[in-house]
Design an enzyme around this catalytic site. Structure first.
Site, mmCIF file in Angstrom:
data_model
loop_
_atom_site.group_PDB
_atom_site.id
_atom_site.type_symbol
_atom_site.label_atom_id
_atom_site.label_comp_id
_atom_site.label_asym_id
_atom_site.label_seq_id
_atom_site.Cartn_x
_atom_site.Cartn_y
_atom_site.Cartn_z
ATOM 1 N N ARG A 1 -73.033 51.145 84.697
ATOM 2 C CA ARG A 1 -72.690 51.640 83.382
ATOM 3 C C ARG A 1 -72.288 50.453 82.522
ATOM 4 O O ARG A 1 -71.546 49.574 82.987
ATOM 5 C CB ARG A 1 -71.516 52.635 83.473
ATOM 6 C CG ARG A 1 -71.221 53.353 82.185
ATOM 7 C CD ARG A 1 -69.930 54.140 82.220
ATOM 8 N NE ARG A 1 -68.790 53.294 81.885
ATOM 9 C CZ ARG A 1 -67.589 53.794 81.582
ATOM 10 N NH1 ARG A 1 -67.376 55.104 81.623
ATOM 11 N NH2 ARG A 1 -66.586 52.984 81.269
ATOM 12 N N GLU B 1 -73.691 59.692 78.629
ATOM 13 C CA GLU B 1 -72.603 60.558 79.101
ATOM 14 C C GLU B 1 -71.696 61.000 77.967
ATOM 15 O O GLU B 1 -71.410 60.241 77.052
ATOM 16 C CB GLU B 1 -71.791 59.806 80.137
ATOM 17 C CG GLU B 1 -70.560 60.521 80.632
ATOM 18 C CD GLU B 1 -69.750 59.677 81.582
ATOM 19 O OE1 GLU B 1 -70.297 58.704 82.136
ATOM 20 O OE2 GLU B 1 -68.558 59.949 81.746
ATOM 21 N N TRP C 1 -60.520 60.540 71.913
ATOM 22 C CA TRP C 1 -60.459 59.254 72.618
ATOM 23 C C TRP C 1 -61.558 59.184 73.671
ATOM 24 O O TRP C 1 -61.855 60.157 74.336
ATOM 25 C CB TRP C 1 -59.121 59.036 73.299
ATOM 26 C CG TRP C 1 -59.135 57.739 74.027
ATOM 27 C CD1 TRP C 1 -59.109 56.475 73.487
ATOM 28 C CD2 TRP C 1 -59.296 57.546 75.448
ATOM 29 N NE1 TRP C 1 -59.212 55.524 74.466
ATOM 30 C CE2 TRP C 1 -59.340 56.127 75.670
ATOM 31 C CE3 TRP C 1 -59.410 58.397 76.536
ATOM 32 C CZ2 TRP C 1 -59.469 55.576 76.961
ATOM 33 C CZ3 TRP C 1 -59.555 57.862 77.818
ATOM 34 C CH2 TRP C 1 -59.561 56.464 77.997
ATOM 35 N N TYR D 1 -63.595 52.334 73.690
ATOM 36 C CA TYR D 1 -63.513 52.920 75.022
ATOM 37 C C TYR D 1 -64.288 52.080 76.035
ATOM 38 O O TYR D 1 -65.381 51.588 75.740
ATOM 39 C CB TYR D 1 -64.068 54.356 75.056
ATOM 40 C CG TYR D 1 -64.297 54.729 76.489
ATOM 41 C CD1 TYR D 1 -65.550 54.664 77.054
ATOM 42 C CD2 TYR D 1 -63.205 54.963 77.320
ATOM 43 C CE1 TYR D 1 -65.739 54.895 78.395
ATOM 44 C CE2 TYR D 1 -63.380 55.188 78.666
ATOM 45 C CZ TYR D 1 -64.650 55.141 79.207
ATOM 46 O OH TYR D 1 -64.823 55.341 80.539
ATOM 47 N N ARG E 1 -70.911 66.452 85.737
ATOM 48 C CA ARG E 1 -69.925 65.449 86.162
ATOM 49 C C ARG E 1 -68.647 66.062 86.716
ATOM 50 O O ARG E 1 -67.729 65.323 87.078
ATOM 51 C CB ARG E 1 -69.579 64.541 84.991
ATOM 52 C CG ARG E 1 -70.742 63.798 84.457
ATOM 53 C CD ARG E 1 -70.680 62.285 84.503
ATOM 54 N NE ARG E 1 -69.443 61.660 84.185
ATOM 55 C CZ ARG E 1 -68.867 60.763 84.982
ATOM 56 N NH1 ARG E 1 -69.409 60.520 86.156
ATOM 57 N NH2 ARG E 1 -67.772 60.162 84.634
ATOM 58 N N HIS F 1 -68.273 58.940 75.448
ATOM 59 C CA HIS F 1 -66.881 59.394 75.567
ATOM 60 C C HIS F 1 -66.469 60.394 74.498
ATOM 61 O O HIS F 1 -65.444 60.227 73.828
ATOM 62 C CB HIS F 1 -65.945 58.177 75.571
ATOM 63 C CG HIS F 1 -64.807 58.330 76.538
ATOM 64 N ND1 HIS F 1 -63.554 58.684 76.143
ATOM 65 C CD2 HIS F 1 -64.758 58.207 77.870
ATOM 66 C CE1 HIS F 1 -62.748 58.753 77.197
ATOM 67 N NE2 HIS F 1 -63.459 58.457 78.266
ATOM 68 N N ASP G 1 -71.540 55.647 78.414
ATOM 69 C CA ASP G 1 -70.602 56.740 78.170
ATOM 70 C C ASP G 1 -70.188 56.734 76.700
ATOM 71 O O ASP G 1 -69.535 55.799 76.232
ATOM 72 C CB ASP G 1 -69.356 56.538 79.067
ATOM 73 C CG ASP G 1 -68.442 57.749 79.098
ATOM 74 O OD1 ASP G 1 -67.576 57.810 79.993
ATOM 75 O OD2 ASP G 1 -68.599 58.644 78.242
ATOM 76 N N GLU H 1 -66.918 65.704 83.108
ATOM 77 C CA GLU H 1 -65.780 65.177 83.881
ATOM 78 C C GLU H 1 -64.485 65.871 83.499
ATOM 79 O O GLU H 1 -63.545 65.899 84.288
ATOM 80 C CB GLU H 1 -65.650 63.671 83.699
ATOM 81 C CG GLU H 1 -65.222 63.218 82.341
ATOM 82 C CD GLU H 1 -65.164 61.701 82.239
ATOM 83 O OE1 GLU H 1 -66.159 61.038 82.565
ATOM 84 O OE2 GLU H 1 -64.108 61.192 81.847
ATOM 85 N N GLU I 1 -70.004 58.147 90.562
ATOM 86 C CA GLU I 1 -69.275 57.060 89.883
ATOM 87 C C GLU I 1 -68.344 56.406 90.883
ATOM 88 O O GLU I 1 -67.675 57.070 91.674
ATOM 89 C CB GLU I 1 -68.479 57.618 88.712
ATOM 90 C CG GLU I 1 -67.664 56.575 87.957
ATOM 91 C CD GLU I 1 -66.977 57.153 86.743
ATOM 92 O OE1 GLU I 1 -67.063 58.363 86.532
ATOM 93 O OE2 GLU I 1 -66.346 56.380 86.008
HETATM 94 C C1 CS2 Z 1 -64.467 57.804 81.910
HETATM 95 C C2 CS2 Z 1 -63.121 57.888 82.522
HETATM 96 O O1 CS2 Z 1 -65.169 57.099 84.047
HETATM 97 C C3 CS2 Z 1 -65.509 57.686 83.005
HETATM 98 O O2 CS2 Z 1 -66.622 58.160 82.804
HETATM 99 O O3 CS2 Z 1 -64.785 58.838 81.049
HETATM 100 O O4 CS2 Z 1 -62.723 56.602 82.762
HETATM 101 C C4 CS2 Z 1 -62.039 58.573 81.718
HETATM 102 O O5 CS2 Z 1 -61.844 57.890 80.501
HETATM 103 C C5 CS2 Z 1 -60.757 58.556 82.524
HETATM 104 O O6 CS2 Z 1 -61.034 59.068 83.807
HETATM 105 C C6 CS2 Z 1 -59.693 59.384 81.850
HETATM 106 O O7 CS2 Z 1 -58.553 59.474 82.674
HETATM 107 MG MG MG Z 2 -66.785 59.407 81.189
#
Ligand code: CS2
Ligand code: MG
Length: 403
Positions: free
Chosen positions: A147, A236, A403, A159, A283, A212, A210, A262, A339
């Site tokens: 990634r 993502e 975020w 991010y 995810r 995000h 990502d 996620e 991941e």
């Molecule tokens: C992120 C995460 O790994 C990822 O794909 O989206 O790092 C996420 O920001 C954190 O797990 C939040 O606690």
């Molecule tokens: Mg993520």
């Protein structure tokens, strides 16, 4: 076999982790990850003050009945705190079951379906050149998938770009750090990153990115289309996932594969997305989506719609989660990718485990009974809880954003 004790461990070897330990009258115990990054103590209390008294005396083999006891019995269903607590109980019960039957948990989930679990690492840098060098570092370590996240010119932070290169930073001590964001700057810059990565690394390396949760559907369609020449493995979290039908708009504009989920904690968060084939990878993760018992159901439903798994595995999920994720990932038929953000040596010492990276892009869960992970409670006690928060994010004009 009966459950005689259940306790919650709180430790902070560089970051906070919550671990559930369930003990039986036959001397066998199991572990479950109950970590919810930035809200850890909410889950610790939900377990200690509400769920654990109901566990004592029960048969640990009754994973389905116990799952539904805490899901249907709560009345107030779903949500990250509830489902993370249920997940921790579920992981610990599967750990006990594997140990009692003297077999790795993956044998209780259908056995091995593949020789190893393909993983992706996180390369990040302040600019395209630094990010590209980090991708090269992962390629040298044998990763088949990486990634890539890069700093955005004109933004002081963004991010996925961390101060250090291997271990993930958030959550951070003190009150939430405030990041600033510009979608315009981001959308203009990211395609340039992947153009450079394909020129340097060619087309075999799986590249992921990502977003995000920061775009609107039409912005995500624009980004996906601009990335098509670089054929990403996935884009993502392009859009916050509350409006599932919004992903129909993305599909109208791009064939770049979409990964989502996620932050999902039950199948209901993804049902519409899966049924309409609006995503390509789910995810949802073992620690936030109700444990192995529920994650298997999500994966089986996803498989009907050609959706593969791509479970979350950042460092805010403990090695207990990673161990459980690998038993799931080595066996689930519609596996996509896992991941894998490495934990620090301090964390690995608190959570000794049998899973290992083979230097060729794959993780292996190990073949010992149960999940193959432990908790060094003496060492864990040396790291008291230290409240930390995920950052918050504002637009350049100060508008509160995702975020
Ligand atoms: C992120 C995460 O790994 C990822 O794909 O989206 O790092 C996420 O920001 C954190 O797990 C939040 O606690
Ligand atoms: Mg993520």
């Amino acid at each position: 076999m009966k459950i005689i004790r259940a306790t919650v461990n709180v430790t902070c070897p560089g970051r906070n982790f919550i671990t559930l330990k369930i003990e039986t009258d036959e001397g066998i115990y199991g572990l479950g990850d109950a970590t919810l990054n930035g809200r850890e103590l909410a889950v610790a209390s939900y377990l200690t003050d509400h769920l654990l008294p109901c566990l004592i005396g029960r048969d640990p083999f009754q994973t389905e009945d116990i799952w539904h006891y805490f899901y249907r019995g709560a009345y107030w269903r779903r949500g990250p705190v509830t489902m993370t607590a249920i997940a921790a109980i579920d992981m610990a019960l599967w750990d006990i079951k594997g140990k009692a039957l003297n077999t790795p948990v993956y044998n209780l989930l259908g056995g091995r379906s593949r020789s190893g679990v393909m993983v992706y690492g996180h390369a990040n840098g302040r600019d395209i050149e630094e990010t590209s060098d980090e991708v090269a570092h992962y390629v040298e370590m044998g990763y088949l998938a990486v990634r890539a996240q890069t700093g955005i010119p004109g933004l002081p932070s963004t991010y996925g770009v961390s101060k250090d290169k291997m271990y993930y930073e958030p959550a951070e001590k003190g009150l939430p750090v405030e990041n600033v964001w510009s979608t315009e700057k981001y959308l203009f810059h990211v395609p340039q990153l992947f153009e450079q990565l394909r020129l340097r690394f060619g087309h075999d390396l799986h590249l992921l990115h990502d977003a995000h949760h920061r775009l609107t559907p039409i912005e995500a369609g624009r980004l996906g289309k601009s990335l098509e020449p670089y054929h990403l493995f996935w884009l993502e979290d392009p859009v916050p996932a509350e409006l599932q039908e919004g992903f129909r708009l993305i599909r109208q504009h791009t064939i770049t594969p979409i990964a989502l989920g996620e932050v999902f904690n039950t199948i209901w968060d993804a049902e519409h997305l899966l049924r309409e084939q609006l995503i390509d990878y789910i995810r949802a993760t073992v620690v936030h989506a109700g444990g192995l018992t529920h994650l298997r159901k999500i994966a089986d439903f996803a498989a009907i719609y050609h959706v593969q798994t791509g479970c979350h595995g950042a460092t805010d999920l403990s090695p207990v989660s990673m161990a459980a994720a690998l038993h799931f990932g080595i066996s689930v038929p519609n596996f996509g990718i896992q991941e894998y953000m490495r934990h620090t040596p301090e964390t690995d010492a608190v959570f000794p485990h049998t899973y290992s990276y083979d230097g060729k892009g794959y993780l292996h869960p190990g073949d010992g009974p149960g999940l193959g992970v432990d908790l060094d409670e003496t060492l864990a006690a040396k790291y008291p809880y230290d409240r930390a928060y995920l950052p918050i994010n504002r637009k350049l004009d100060g508008t509160m954003f995702h975020w």
